[in-house]
Design a protein around this motif. Structure first.
Motif, PDB file in Angstrom:
ATOM      1  N   GLU A 165     -15.603  -9.312  11.020  1.00 41.04           N
ATOM      2  CA  GLU A 165     -15.172  -8.961  11.748  1.00 41.04           C
ATOM      3  C   GLU A 165     -13.314  -8.606  11.312  1.00 41.04           C
ATOM      4  N   THR A 166     -13.617  -7.765   9.900  1.00 42.71           N
ATOM      5  CA  THR A 166     -12.138  -8.028   9.532  1.00 42.71           C
ATOM      6  C   THR A 166     -12.658  -6.982   8.086  1.00 42.71           C
ATOM      7  N   SER A 167     -10.840  -6.581   8.141  1.00 45.91           N
ATOM      8  CA  SER A 167     -10.959  -5.085   7.823  1.00 45.91           C
ATOM      9  C   SER A 167      -9.979  -5.424   7.049  1.00 45.91           C
ATOM     10  N   PHE A 168     -10.010  -4.439   5.501  1.00 49.05           N
ATOM     11  CA  PHE A 168      -9.123  -4.466   4.695  1.00 49.05           C
ATOM     12  C   PHE A 168      -8.353  -3.311   4.376  1.00 49.05           C
ATOM     13  N   PHE A 169      -6.683  -3.336   4.655  1.00 44.52           N
ATOM     14  CA  PHE A 169      -6.028  -2.104   4.519  1.00 44.52           C
ATOM     15  C   PHE A 169      -4.976  -2.192   3.374  1.00 44.52           C
ATOM     16  N   ILE A 170      -5.793  -0.811   1.959  1.00 40.41           N
ATOM     17  CA  ILE A 170      -4.882  -1.107   0.854  1.00 40.41           C
ATOM     18  C   ILE A 170      -4.362   0.204   0.728  1.00 40.41           C
ATOM     19  N   ALA A 171      -3.036  -0.069   0.588  1.00 38.08           N
ATOM     20  CA  ALA A 171      -2.241   0.777  -0.167  1.00 38.08           C
ATOM     21  C   ALA A 171      -2.331   1.951  -1.433  1.00 38.08           C
ATOM     22  N   ARG A 172      -2.924   2.858  -1.244  1.00 40.45           N
ATOM     23  CA  ARG A 172      -3.861   3.550  -3.069  1.00 40.45           C
ATOM     24  C   ARG A 172      -2.227   4.289  -3.628  1.00 40.45           C
ATOM     25  N   GLN A 173      -1.438   3.505  -3.967  1.00 44.38           N
ATOM     26  CA  GLN A 173      -0.276   4.103  -4.709  1.00 44.38           C
ATOM     27  C   GLN A 173      -0.777   5.695  -5.929  1.00 44.38           C
ATOM     28  N   THR A 174      -0.056   6.941  -5.524  1.00 43.38           N
ATOM     29  CA  THR A 174      -0.352   7.713  -6.592  1.00 43.38           C
ATOM     30  C   THR A 174       1.623   7.873  -6.718  1.00 43.38           C
ATOM     31  N   VAL A 175       1.672   7.658  -8.445  1.00 41.13           N
ATOM     32  CA  VAL A 175       3.136   7.778  -8.933  1.00 41.13           C
ATOM     33  C   VAL A 175       2.707   8.559  -9.373  1.00 41.13           C
ATOM     34  N   ILE A 176       4.501   9.696  -8.998  1.00 44.71           N
ATOM     35  CA  ILE A 176       5.005  10.338  -9.641  1.00 44.71           C
ATOM     36  C   ILE A 176       6.272  10.319 -10.702  1.00 44.71           C
ATOM     37  N   SER A 177       6.415  11.368 -11.763  1.00 41.55           N
ATOM     38  CA  SER A 177       6.908  11.496 -12.715  1.00 41.55           C
ATOM     39  C   SER A 177       7.717  12.007 -12.467  1.00 41.55           C
ATOM     40  N   ALA A 178       9.735  11.604 -11.759  1.00 39.14           N
ATOM     41  CA  ALA A 178      10.371  11.845 -12.059  1.00 39.14           C
ATOM     42  C   ALA A 178      11.892  12.494 -12.254  1.00 39.14           C
ATOM     43  N   PRO A 179      12.389  13.184 -13.106  1.00 35.59           N
ATOM     44  CA  PRO A 179      13.528  13.208 -14.035  1.00 35.59           C
ATOM     45  C   PRO A 179      14.190  11.660 -14.125  1.00 35.59           C
ATOM     46  N   GLY A 180      15.362  11.673 -15.176  1.00 32.09           N
ATOM     47  CA  GLY A 180      16.418  10.603 -15.015  1.00 32.09           C
ATOM     48  C   GLY A 180      15.876   9.041 -14.515  1.00 32.09           C
ATOM     49  N   SER A 181      14.924   8.677 -14.866  1.00 34.15           N
ATOM     50  CA  SER A 181      14.293   7.615 -14.194  1.00 34.15           C
ATOM     51  C   SER A 181      14.732   6.686 -15.699  1.00 34.15           C
ATOM     52  N   GLY A 182      14.099   5.336 -15.376  1.00 30.08           N
ATOM     53  CA  GLY A 182      14.287   4.483 -17.164  1.00 30.08           C
ATOM     54  C   GLY A 182      13.279   4.338 -17.932  1.00 30.08           C
ATOM     55  N   MET A 183      12.528   4.873 -17.992  1.00 31.91           N
ATOM     56  CA  MET A 183      11.911   5.683 -19.316  1.00 31.91           C
ATOM     57  C   MET A 183      11.620   7.214 -20.178  1.00 31.91           C
ATOM     58  N   ALA A 184      11.136   7.475 -20.621  1.00 31.78           N
ATOM     59  CA  ALA A 184      11.201   8.647 -21.675  1.00 31.78           C
ATOM     60  C   ALA A 184       9.894   9.436 -20.738  1.00 31.78           C
ATOM     61  N   THR A 185      10.492  10.459 -20.955  1.00 28.04           N
ATOM     62  CA  THR A 185       9.004  11.991 -20.507  1.00 28.04           C
ATOM     63  C   THR A 185       7.930  11.136 -20.520  1.00 28.04           C
ATOM     64  N   TRP A 186       7.871  11.074 -21.884  1.00 32.50           N
ATOM     65  CA  TRP A 186       5.978  11.398 -21.860  1.00 32.50           C
ATOM     66  C   TRP A 186       6.078   9.859 -21.708  1.00 32.50           C
ATOM     67  N   ARG A 187       6.625   8.667 -22.157  1.00 29.54           N
ATOM     68  CA  ARG A 187       5.794   7.589 -20.889  1.00 29.54           C
ATOM     69  C   ARG A 187       5.767   7.537 -19.382  1.00 29.54           C
TER      70      ARG A 187
END
Length: 626
Positions: free
Chosen positions: A570-592
């Motif tokens: 009687e229990t349902s688990f709701f999980i958000a499946r994250q799709t990560v997208i690389s965006a310019p100007g963020s905290g890591m180098a593009t290749w990382r």
């Protein structure tokens, strides 16, 4: 437990420790002396040099293994667990309040030590099996061309067997290794009787005199002497499986005496027959013994390799729990032993790299240079982390801490520096592996932090949301909905999507948050905490140590005694499946960022990792930019 039962239990654990813990260091006599006096090093095989080298090996085993690891480091246990990951977690906990400025450097040091352990775990199977099968060229030089192919066959067979676990064959590891150590000791004694003057090497003056007289060449030789100490880290890493007492008993009663006698015996052989330096191990008893020794040493090498492979699985599982690697498929190979696991991705990747090492280097002599750097780097990291544990957790005086660890740090630095001389002769191999894994681990950790920061920016406070939601509540439907929620997240995206699309709310809503703490295990009574949020909504916090086995259904069964029973159908688990997208100007180098995105997409799903029944899971997609 009666005194007799305690003794029998200690004996059984000691026997098991001999088989699993000491396989690596137990096979080092196969190649150590041969490598030290390799003509490439320029060290002449004279009586003075031989006495100096054997003295260095004996006192290295005494100081590094007996004093540092068996006496000091084994005391730095994390609730009974050992190894570089457990030590890093212990050190981080120790400095969190007392010296927070050291938190990030210690994390980097621990990750570095772990990556060097991975390098060690690749070289151990390659050099051990190669060193064992190289005995064939002593028996029949014409068989030399078959050494590498036979090594490859043995290793492929070993890795192919991993999915079946070691429960069946593991019981033979201890007896086989005991036979191995007895053989080492007997061969040593036979040769010592022939040339008893080798016993002069027990005097540390010979080691000091050798280092002083030879200087430069002695420093190069020191990098090869390290080979006699390989596997010291394993006895600390396996502490959680056997406990301190069996590991100490196995070392002082069986392993150390056998190793010391065999190195002295090989030295005695070389005093009598300098021409045996081509492979002194297999020439200790004459031609008749070579084939039996090849068989026995191959079995010992396989056992040493098995222990290292199992250690790699365990290390990977801990790294996943600590957020340093993406979730992977983990299979249990034993119904009774929770520690016996198999990680297919790690198994086959490691096999490929090991086979590349065998084919690329081709002999144990050439692999020896690679071995030293991996071993000494891990030793150095362990000693540094131990200082912070004894200073900030045990609260010992600073002078005593500096004296206790400073002595070992000086030795570790000398050994590591000597090993780096082989950088262009194989030493680059474990460093390259280490750099790749170090980059992967830090990229995954930093990427998760960026995902968390992004989610935090758009997070809606849960309590405020629920208050506004129940001003005009949606239709409630039968059953329980469990929404997976991050440690500091607001309203789960899966809940927002469900309300937006389905316009309903289950009659009972549970927000489930998993916390991984920097301890190996969490007691069952402390694993679950429930907070009533009103309107049949609950916050359920689950706490795991980094060596605990995540199992959400089992933990939910514990909630009944807290007034929150669950009926799985009687229990349902709701999980958000994250799709990560690389965006310019963020905290890591593009290749990382691209590396993190690739790892994220191939990571094992949360439902699978936490052993949630797949027919009770509803996944809803969400995009996150980093």
């Amino acid at each position: 437990m009666t005194e007799q039962h305690k003794k029998s239990s200690l004996a059984a654990l000691t026997l098991a420790a001999v088989g699993i813990v000491y396989g690596d260091i137990g096979t080092s006599p196969l190649y150590t002396l041969k490598t030290i006096f390799d003509p490439e090093h320029g060290l002449a095989l004279s009586e003075g040099n031989l006495l100096g080298i054997i003295s260095l090996i004996f006192w290295g085993l005494t100081i590094i293994v007996s004093l540092k690891y068996v006496t000091l480091v084994l005391r730095a246990d994390n609730r009974g667990e050992g190894g570089i990951m457990a030590l890093m977690a212990l050190a981080l906990n120790s400095v969190t309040k007392a010296a927070p400025r050291w938190h990030y450097p210690l994390m980097l040091l621990g990750v570095f030590g772990a990556t060097m352990f991975y390098g060690d775990s690749v070289i151990t199977p390659a050099i051990s099996v190669l060193g064992a099968i190289e005995g064939l060229e002593v028996a029949a030089p014409g068989l030399e061309q078959y050494i590498v192919p036979l090594t490859i066959i043995v290793l492929i067979t070993l890795y192919a067997m991993q999915r079946h676990g070691t429960a069946g064959i593991g019981r033979f590891f201890g007896p086989v290794m005991v036979v191995w150590f007895i053989a080492l000791a007997v061969m040593g004694v036979i040769n010592i009787v022939e040339a008893p003057r080798i016993l002069a090497a027990l005097n540390p003056w010979h080691a000091l005199h050798f280092m002083y007289e030879n200087r430069g060449i002695a420093f190069v030789a020191l990098g090869a002497v390290v080979l006699s100490l390989t596997g010291a880290e394993a006895l600390y890493a396996d502490m959680g499986h056997f406990g301190k007492q069996p590991i100490r008993a196995a070392w002082f009663m069986i392993v150390f005496p056998a190793l010391a006698l065999n190195y002295l015996g090989q030295g005695a052989l070389l005093l009598q027959h300098p021409d045996a330096i081509s492979n002194p191990f297999f020439q200790q008893l004459g031609a008749w013994s070579v084939f039996p020794l090849v068989v026995l040493s191959t079995l010992a090498a396989v056992i040493a390799s098995q222990a290292t492979i199992s250690g790699t699985f365990s290390m990977t599982k801990q790294a996943i729990a600590l957020g340093l690697l993406p979730r992977m498929r983990i299979l249990h190979t034993s119904a009774s032993e929770i520690g016996q696991i198999y990680i297919p991705a790690v198994n086959w990747l490691q096999m490929i790299v090991v086979l590349l090492a065998v084919v690329g280097f081709g002999s144990s002599d050439k692999l020896a240079g690679a071995y030293g750097i991996a071993v000494t780097a891990t030793m150095l990291a362990t000693t540094f982390l131990t200082f912070f544990v004894i200073r900030y957790r045990w609260h010992l005086p600073l002078a005593l801490c500096l004296a206790a660890t400073g002595f070992f740090i000086a030795i570790d630095i000398a050994l590591f520096s000597a090993s780096t001389l082989k950088l262009f002769h194989g030493g680059w191999f474990p460093l390259l592996l280490g750099v790749v894994l170090f980059t992967v681990m830090l990229t995954w950790k930093r990427g998760r932090e960026l995902v968390f920061e992004n989610l935090q920016k758009h997070a809606i406070p849960l309590e405020e949301f629920l208050s506004s939601l129940f001003v005009a509540p949606p239709t409630r439907v039968y059953g329980t909905a469990i929404f997976m929620r991050g440690e500091s997240d607001g309203v789960p995206h899966a809940l927002l999507h469900n309300l937006s699309h389905n316009k309903v709310l289950h009659e009972r809503v549970v927000f489930l948050t998993v916390h991984i703490i920097e301890e190996p295990y969490v007691a069952e009574a402390e694993q679950v905490k429930v907070t009533d949020l009103g309107h049949q909504c609950y916050q359920l916090n689950i706490y795991y140590g980094f060596k605990d086995e995540p199992d959400i259904p089992r933990v939910l069964a514990l909630c009944e005694c807290l007034g929150l029973p669950f009926e799985m159908m009687e229990t349902s688990f709701f999980i958000a499946r994250q799709t990560v997208i690389s965006a310019p100007g963020s905290g890591m180098a593009t290749w990382r960022e691209h590396l993190f995105v690739a790892m994220s997409r191939n990571a094992r799903g949360a439902a699978d990792y936490y052993q949630i029944p797949p027919n009770r899971v509803i996944e809803l997609g969400t995009q996150v930019e980093i």
